[in-house]
Design a protein around this motif. Structure first.
Motif, short mmCIF file in Angstrom:
data_model
loop_
_atom_site.label_atom_id
_atom_site.label_comp_id
_atom_site.label_asym_id
_atom_site.label_seq_id
_atom_site.Cartn_x
_atom_site.Cartn_y
_atom_site.Cartn_z
N LEU A 31 -2.45 -7.88 -6.01
CA LEU A 31 -1.72 -6.63 -5.80
C LEU A 31 -2.32 -5.96 -4.58
CD1 LEU A 31 -1.60 -5.27 -9.46
CD2 LEU A 31 -0.04 -6.89 -8.34
N VAL A 32 -1.48 -5.62 -3.60
CA VAL A 32 -1.95 -5.05 -2.34
C VAL A 32 -1.10 -3.86 -1.94
CG1 VAL A 32 -2.78 -7.31 -1.57
CG2 VAL A 32 -0.53 -6.53 -0.85
N GLY A 33 -1.53 -3.22 -0.89
CA GLY A 33 -0.78 -2.12 -0.29
C GLY A 33 -1.07 -2.13 1.20
N HIS A 34 -1.17 -0.96 1.78
CA HIS A 34 -1.61 -0.74 3.15
C HIS A 34 -0.56 -1.07 4.20
CE1 HIS A 34 -4.77 0.51 5.78
NE2 HIS A 34 -4.76 -0.61 6.46
N CYS A 35 0.10 -2.21 4.16
CA CYS A 35 1.13 -2.57 5.14
C CYS A 35 2.48 -2.14 4.59
CB CYS A 35 1.10 -4.07 5.44
SG CYS A 35 -0.39 -4.59 6.30
N HIS A 36 2.86 -0.92 4.90
CA HIS A 36 4.03 -0.29 4.28
C HIS A 36 5.34 -1.02 4.55
CE1 HIS A 36 1.84 3.30 2.91
NE2 HIS A 36 1.04 2.97 3.91
N ASN A 37 5.54 -1.54 5.75
CA ASN A 37 6.80 -2.21 6.07
C ASN A 37 6.89 -3.63 5.50
OD1 ASN A 37 7.80 0.00 7.47
ND2 ASN A 37 6.85 -0.65 9.38
N ALA A 38 5.82 -4.10 4.89
CA ALA A 38 5.80 -5.46 4.34
C ALA A 38 5.88 -5.45 2.82
CB ALA A 38 4.54 -6.18 4.80
N LYS A 39 6.34 -4.36 2.24
CA LYS A 39 6.38 -4.27 0.78
C LYS A 39 7.29 -5.35 0.21
CE LYS A 39 9.89 -0.67 0.89
NZ LYS A 39 10.07 -0.62 2.33
N GLY A 40 7.00 -5.75 -1.02
CA GLY A 40 7.81 -6.76 -1.67
C GLY A 40 6.97 -7.68 -2.55
N ILE A 41 7.57 -8.80 -2.91
CA ILE A 41 6.91 -9.80 -3.75
C ILE A 41 7.03 -11.15 -3.07
CG2 ILE A 41 6.94 -10.94 -6.01
CD1 ILE A 41 8.26 -8.38 -7.12
N LYS A 42 5.94 -11.90 -3.08
CA LYS A 42 5.91 -13.21 -2.42
C LYS A 42 5.13 -14.19 -3.30
CE LYS A 42 4.16 -15.50 1.74
NZ LYS A 42 3.67 -15.29 3.11
N PHE A 43 5.59 -15.42 -3.35
CA PHE A 43 4.84 -16.47 -4.03
C PHE A 43 4.25 -17.38 -2.97
CE2 PHE A 43 4.33 -20.64 -6.03
CZ PHE A 43 3.53 -20.27 -7.10
#
Length: 132
Positions: A99-111
């Motif tokens: 679980l991460v944050g910080h890069c606001h324009n990269a929000k989402g879910i990735k496998f």
């Protein structure tokens, strides 16, 4: 988020092991928990030792690793040192979720197939939630 944890702290909630890793690459000295390259290498080595000593289900990080929902525009603002240390782990020690944050324009879910890991970037500045 990371504020629920002390620095470099593990918590177990309902049998799920969670570890908080608040450190981010040095940007400009204006963010909490920024580290120089050498200090980040030391913290990531300590994290690797922790991950190899006890299975952590969820790794909570202030900022993402590279290739982990870390792109804004054409730049990848992820932590390449963190990614290198995660990739160097035996597959049995890689957390199943990050679980991460910080890069606001990269929000989402990735496998990430190579890590067998679900990455969630919940950073947002587009709305606020009022919790009463």
């Amino acid at each position: 988020g990371i504020k629920a944890f002390s620095l470099d702290e593990e918590k177990t909630i309902n049998g799920i092991n969670i570890y908080g890793f608040p450190w981010v690459n040095y940007i400009n000295g204006m963010f909490n928990y920024e580290l120089s390259t050498r200090a980040m290498q030391i913290k990531c080595a300590e994290l690797k030792e922790k991950l190899e000593s006890k299975y952590i289900d969820i790794l909570v990080c202030h900022g993402p690793m590279t290739n982990g929902l870390s792109n804004e525009g054409f730049a990848d603002y992820g932590n390449s040192i963190l990614e290198q240390y995660i990739l160097s782990l035996d597959k049995n020690y890689i957390p199943s979720h990050m679980l991460v944050g910080h890069c606001h324009n990269a929000k989402g879910i990735k496998f990430r197939n190579d890590l067998n890991m679900i990455i969630v970037n919940s950073a947002t500045t587009l709305h606020s939630i009022d919790i009463k």
